[in-house]
Design a protein around this motif. Sequence first.
Motif, PDB file in Angstrom:
ATOM      1  N   ALA A  97      38.014 -69.756  28.338  1.00 23.97           N
ATOM      2  CA  ALA A  97      38.668 -70.243  29.678  1.00 23.97           C
ATOM      3  C   ALA A  97      40.112 -70.775  29.333  1.00 23.97           C
ATOM      4  CB  ALA A  97      37.658 -71.001  30.705  1.00 23.97           C
ATOM      5  N   GLY A  98      40.136 -71.593  28.452  1.00 24.72           N
ATOM      6  CA  GLY A  98      41.230 -72.376  27.984  1.00 24.72           C
ATOM      7  C   GLY A  98      42.448 -70.954  27.727  1.00 24.72           C
ATOM      8  N   ALA A  99      41.832 -70.228  26.830  1.00 21.84           N
ATOM      9  CA  ALA A  99      42.845 -69.020  26.128  1.00 21.84           C
ATOM     10  C   ALA A  99      43.229 -68.226  27.514  1.00 21.84           C
ATOM     11  CB  ALA A  99      42.071 -68.420  25.236  1.00 21.84           C
ATOM     12  N   LYS A 100      42.630 -68.022  28.422  1.00 21.55           N
ATOM     13  CA  LYS A 100      42.980 -67.222  29.727  1.00 21.55           C
ATOM     14  C   LYS A 100      44.130 -67.974  30.302  1.00 21.55           C
ATOM     15  CE  LYS A 100      38.808 -64.509  30.312  1.00 21.55           C
ATOM     16  NZ  LYS A 100      37.543 -64.213  31.358  1.00 21.55           N
ATOM     17  N   GLU A 101      44.149 -69.167  30.258  1.00 18.81           N
ATOM     18  CA  GLU A 101      45.003 -69.856  31.198  1.00 18.81           C
ATOM     19  C   GLU A 101      46.420 -70.087  30.298  1.00 18.81           C
ATOM     20  OE1 GLU A 101      44.266 -73.995  32.542  1.00 18.81           O
ATOM     21  OE2 GLU A 101      42.298 -73.422  33.676  1.00 18.81           O
ATOM     22  N   LEU A 102      46.172 -69.684  29.219  1.00 20.10           N
ATOM     23  CA  LEU A 102      47.518 -69.780  28.435  1.00 20.10           C
ATOM     24  C   LEU A 102      48.182 -68.314  28.286  1.00 20.10           C
ATOM     25  CD1 LEU A 102      46.514 -72.062  25.191  1.00 20.10           C
ATOM     26  CD2 LEU A 102      47.963 -72.625  27.362  1.00 20.10           C
ATOM     27  N   GLY A 103      47.255 -67.605  29.017  1.00 20.43           N
ATOM     28  CA  GLY A 103      47.827 -65.961  29.039  1.00 20.43           C
ATOM     29  C   GLY A 103      47.361 -65.062  28.003  1.00 20.43           C
ATOM     30  N   TYR A 104      46.152 -65.312  27.426  1.00 19.47           N
ATOM     31  CA  TYR A 104      45.679 -64.551  26.424  1.00 19.47           C
ATOM     32  C   TYR A 104      44.302 -63.847  26.887  1.00 19.47           C
ATOM     33  CZ  TYR A 104      48.754 -66.657  23.133  1.00 19.47           C
ATOM     34  OH  TYR A 104      49.712 -66.975  22.307  1.00 19.47           O
ATOM     35  N   ASP A 105      43.768 -62.845  26.712  1.00 13.52           N
ATOM     36  CA  ASP A 105      42.459 -62.054  27.338  1.00 13.52           C
ATOM     37  C   ASP A 105      41.377 -62.995  26.903  1.00 13.52           C
ATOM     38  OD1 ASP A 105      44.203 -60.223  28.550  1.00 13.52           O
ATOM     39  OD2 ASP A 105      43.562 -58.619  26.950  1.00 13.52           O
ATOM     40  N   ASN A 106      41.497 -63.530  25.773  1.00 12.97           N
ATOM     41  CA  ASN A 106      40.288 -64.337  25.190  1.00 12.97           C
ATOM     42  C   ASN A 106      40.593 -64.869  23.997  1.00 12.97           C
ATOM     43  OD1 ASN A 106      39.816 -62.285  22.917  1.00 12.97           O
ATOM     44  ND2 ASN A 106      38.951 -61.274  24.894  1.00 12.97           N
ATOM     45  N   LEU A 107      39.828 -65.902  23.193  1.00 13.49           N
ATOM     46  CA  LEU A 107      40.034 -66.399  21.920  1.00 13.49           C
ATOM     47  C   LEU A 107      40.262 -65.655  20.914  1.00 13.49           C
ATOM     48  CD1 LEU A 107      37.575 -69.485  22.011  1.00 13.49           C
ATOM     49  CD2 LEU A 107      39.949 -69.548  22.145  1.00 13.49           C
ATOM     50  N   SER A 108      39.689 -64.463  20.949  1.00  9.81           N
ATOM     51  CA  SER A 108      39.836 -63.499  20.018  1.00  9.81           C
ATOM     52  C   SER A 108      41.322 -62.877  19.944  1.00  9.81           C
ATOM     53  CB  SER A 108      39.123 -62.086  20.086  1.00  9.81           C
ATOM     54  OG  SER A 108      39.204 -61.049  19.226  1.00  9.81           O
ATOM     55  N   VAL A 109      42.048 -62.766  21.066  1.00  3.67           N
ATOM     56  CA  VAL A 109      43.463 -62.140  20.976  1.00  3.67           C
ATOM     57  C   VAL A 109      44.391 -63.577  20.596  1.00  3.67           C
ATOM     58  CG1 VAL A 109      45.141 -61.383  22.341  1.00  3.67           C
ATOM     59  CG2 VAL A 109      42.798 -60.409  23.063  1.00  3.67           C
ATOM     60  N   MET A 110      43.867 -64.556  20.995  1.00  6.87           N
ATOM     61  CA  MET A 110      44.675 -65.806  20.748  1.00  6.87           C
ATOM     62  C   MET A 110      44.652 -65.908  19.387  1.00  6.87           C
ATOM     63  SD  MET A 110      44.347 -69.743  22.166  1.00  6.87           S
ATOM     64  CE  MET A 110      45.118 -70.836  21.589  1.00  6.87           C
ATOM     65  N   TRP A 111      43.763 -65.909  18.510  1.00  8.31           N
ATOM     66  CA  TRP A 111      43.490 -66.356  17.134  1.00  8.31           C
ATOM     67  C   TRP A 111      44.220 -65.151  16.556  1.00  8.31           C
ATOM     68  CZ3 TRP A 111      38.169 -68.546  14.733  1.00  8.31           C
ATOM     69  CH2 TRP A 111      38.232 -69.664  15.234  1.00  8.31           C
ATOM     70  N   ARG A 112      44.101 -63.957  16.899  1.00  9.39           N
ATOM     71  CA  ARG A 112      44.830 -62.842  16.025  1.00  9.39           C
ATOM     72  C   ARG A 112      46.214 -62.791  16.308  1.00  9.39           C
ATOM     73  NH1 ARG A 112      42.832 -58.108  17.717  1.00  9.39           N
ATOM     74  NH2 ARG A 112      41.634 -58.984  19.280  1.00  9.39           N
ATOM     75  N   SER A 113      46.791 -63.606  17.263  1.00  9.75           N
ATOM     76  CA  SER A 113      48.138 -63.519  17.589  1.00  9.75           C
ATOM     77  C   SER A 113      48.945 -64.512  16.845  1.00  9.75           C
ATOM     78  CB  SER A 113      48.195 -63.835  19.019  1.00  9.75           C
ATOM     79  OG  SER A 113      47.674 -62.690  19.915  1.00  9.75           O
ATOM     80  N   LYS A 114      48.568 -65.261  15.941  1.00 11.27           N
ATOM     81  CA  LYS A 114      49.092 -66.187  15.339  1.00 11.27           C
ATOM     82  C   LYS A 114      49.715 -65.829  13.735  1.00 11.27           C
ATOM     83  CE  LYS A 114      46.143 -69.745  17.191  1.00 11.27           C
ATOM     84  NZ  LYS A 114      45.372 -71.044  16.782  1.00 11.27           N
ATOM     85  N   TYR A 115      50.181 -64.652  13.743  1.00 11.26           N
ATOM     86  CA  TYR A 115      50.603 -64.069  12.293  1.00 11.26           C
ATOM     87  C   TYR A 115      51.918 -63.496  12.410  1.00 11.26           C
ATOM     88  CZ  TYR A 115      45.938 -65.643  10.891  1.00 11.26           C
ATOM     89  OH  TYR A 115      45.019 -66.738  10.468  1.00 11.26           O
ATOM     90  N   ASP A 116      52.565 -63.665  13.453  1.00  7.44           N
ATOM     91  CA  ASP A 116      53.874 -63.019  13.584  1.00  7.44           C
ATOM     92  C   ASP A 116      53.921 -61.315  13.824  1.00  7.44           C
ATOM     93  OD1 ASP A 116      55.620 -65.237  13.424  1.00  7.44           O
ATOM     94  OD2 ASP A 116      54.704 -65.496  11.223  1.00  7.44           O
ATOM     95  N   MET A 117      52.812 -61.036  14.429  1.00  6.18           N
ATOM     96  CA  MET A 117      52.405 -59.483  14.481  1.00  6.18           C
ATOM     97  C   MET A 117      51.782 -59.549  15.829  1.00  6.18           C
ATOM     98  SD  MET A 117      50.115 -58.344  11.553  1.00  6.18           S
ATOM     99  CE  MET A 117      51.297 -58.686  10.172  1.00  6.18           C
ATOM    100  N   PRO A 118      51.488 -58.356  16.364  1.00  4.48           N
ATOM    101  CA  PRO A 118      50.501 -58.198  17.403  1.00  4.48           C
ATOM    102  C   PRO A 118      49.146 -58.208  17.164  1.00  4.48           C
ATOM    103  CG  PRO A 118      52.256 -56.256  17.619  1.00  4.48           C
ATOM    104  CD  PRO A 118      52.483 -56.994  16.415  1.00  4.48           C
ATOM    105  N   ALA A 119      48.375 -58.789  17.853  1.00  2.00           N
ATOM    106  CA  ALA A 119      46.664 -59.096  17.513  1.00  2.00           C
ATOM    107  C   ALA A 119      46.322 -57.769  16.825  1.00  2.00           C
ATOM    108  CB  ALA A 119      46.204 -59.636  18.764  1.00  2.00           C
ATOM    109  N   ASP A 120      46.253 -57.062  17.567  1.00  2.00           N
ATOM    110  CA  ASP A 120      45.547 -55.792  16.837  1.00  2.00           C
ATOM    111  C   ASP A 120      46.231 -55.140  15.510  1.00  2.00           C
ATOM    112  OD1 ASP A 120      43.903 -55.678  18.841  1.00  2.00           O
ATOM    113  OD2 ASP A 120      44.964 -54.096  20.110  1.00  2.00           O
ATOM    114  N   ALA A 121      47.411 -55.299  15.448  1.00  2.00           N
ATOM    115  CA  ALA A 121      48.177 -55.059  14.037  1.00  2.00           C
ATOM    116  C   ALA A 121      47.606 -55.871  12.994  1.00  2.00           C
ATOM    117  CB  ALA A 121      49.726 -55.099  14.506  1.00  2.00           C
ATOM    118  N   PHE A 122      47.643 -57.191  13.263  1.00  2.00           N
ATOM    119  CA  PHE A 122      47.029 -58.173  12.452  1.00  2.00           C
ATOM    120  C   PHE A 122      45.709 -57.673  11.760  1.00  2.00           C
ATOM    121  CE2 PHE A 122      44.584 -61.952  11.476  1.00  2.00           C
ATOM    122  CZ  PHE A 122      44.905 -62.357  10.310  1.00  2.00           C
TER     123      PHE A 122
END
Length: 646
Positions: free
Chosen positions: A239-264
């Motif tokens: 719920a917190g991740a969605k308020e920050l604009g992420y679909d879920n924590l999975s997307v948020m965690w994978r977005s922290k590497y200077d590249m798109p989540a799926d690319a990481f």
Amino acid sequence: MKNLAWVIAAATLALAGCDGGNNQSESAKGAAPSSAEAVSYGADTTAAGTVAQADSASGTLDAQDAKAFLDSAQARLEKIAEEVSHASWLASTYINVDSQYTEALAVERYTSLAVELAQQAAKFDDVKLDPETRRMLTMLKQGLVFPSPNDPKLTAELAQIGSKMQGMYGAGKYCPGQKTGDDEPAGDGEETCYTLTEMGQKMANSRDPKLLKELWVGWRKVSPPMKPLYERQVEIGNAGAKELGYDNLSVMWRSKYDMPADAFATDMDNQWSKVKPLYEALHCHVRAKLNEHYGDDVAPASGKIPAHLLGNMWAQEWGNIYDIVKDDDMEAPYDLTQLVVDSGMSEKDMVKVGEKFFTSLGFKPLPKTFWERSQFVQPRDRDVVCHASAWNLDGKDDIRIKMCINKTGEDLITVHHELGHNFYQRIYNDQPFLYKEGANDGFHEAVGDTIALSITPKYLKEIGLMDEIPGEEKDLGYLMQQALDKIAFLPFGLLVDKWRWQVFNGEVAPGDYNKAWWKLREEYQGIQAPVERSEANFDPGAKYHIPGNTPYARYFLARIQQFQFHRALCDAAGETGPLHRCSIFKNQAAGKKLRDMLAMGASKPWPDAMEALTGQRELDASAIVDYFQPLMVYLQEQNKDRECGW
């Protein structure tokens, strides 16, 4: 601990999440707005007030507002970060209801502020900004590992859950006399209880399969009570991740590497594909050797390896069964544990040895407070979290390690790893608050391990632990020892977060937590549980990083990056021999290159830091393949008449 990981770590023990096998971490001086800005924005000069006042005054936000917001936000975070770090240290080194309560309150305040600031940062998403301001705002949004929605009750609940689960893990013991029906105890039934450290030592040294199975099952009794807490934590965090604009924590965690989540995620899989053949060859050889030692009834000659036989509570590293795996004519060049014991060094002396390596590269010696405030051994009078961890409590020079050191070769290497965090933390401590962390979290884990790759016979002779450097004919034994830890770990390092990503995005429902865990472990590692498991169990929770909320992809990245770093530093040092024989101890050229990269902190995207050290901008697993090439040739020869795979 570090920045938002310096504190979040406080809630999640970010660098307290170092993975040391059985042994179980920071800002601009982010000033508040100037007096002129304060007049412009009104009486409220907090970060949130800056945005609110600017927004209400003009209806729009601009680049100046963003910079003022970041100045104020970093100042506020820095102040509360130190408070949380001290509370978290207390909760880890004096486990009781009061320390957990104190930690939960501090984490609650920090989380509430971090959520508020992350949501304010999101208001600048459509504002045209320079790259550095945009980078800082993005880091602010991504700072929390488990963000709470903007709801004080949920923030408090999330903090309490995190503290409670870590306390449950830290205080966990196995008492053989307490039967639960999972398995019959192999002991005499006396009310003797074992800590995780003690069980880890037994798992490493015992070759009694009945005892190993008992300990394996016994430790996993600590985690089922965590399951409902973990389910609720995921619910709040999503719920917190969605308020920050992420679909879920999975997307948020994978977005922290200077590249798109799926690319990481794709890059992780690509790197795994490069090293998978080496792992499969090692798995095949180890399985055959276990079968020879234990027989078909305990260790089948085909299929998956029973997890309790691999010398480690989580079967994540296999170095402790080297005595079983080596061939009769394969002599290890040395026994590092025996060298440590024979030296007569104390636990603190082991840390002094690690410090000397870093100072030989030009790093400043550790401060006096490090030696006064660190935890080196397990106290006799209280419960503590023994999991090895590195801390920076004030973002400046209050750096510490927390370990329950054993006089073993494994722990000497772990000491070097933890000090890698500490020296990294210290050298970037003049960076702005948001940049007081590694270029990515894998960098932080890789630094100490890179140094540990230089713990070669050449180094051991220089520091007086060894009289003569063994000949090259013994290199295969050394490479086998290394592979049993470094290569065996790779699929485990990959799958822990694969499991969490599936949990976070709803692919795995709570009713299938354990099933999904073992599906991944069987698929990637080729191991299986020694007894039947069900959803009454919560085996992921028996691994520190799950209740500790420490992202795990960093450890997989670190296993790749450390060899990439090692190859580059050996080149800088002018070493021309095999990678596995190179040590950069005392080499100033290599030391300068390393220090220059570490001092960057997170001020640049990680490809920039990678390029500064290695000349490459991408993750490259070829270095690990190069390092172990002689062993791969050997394994292929040994396995030619075996049926490999699982």
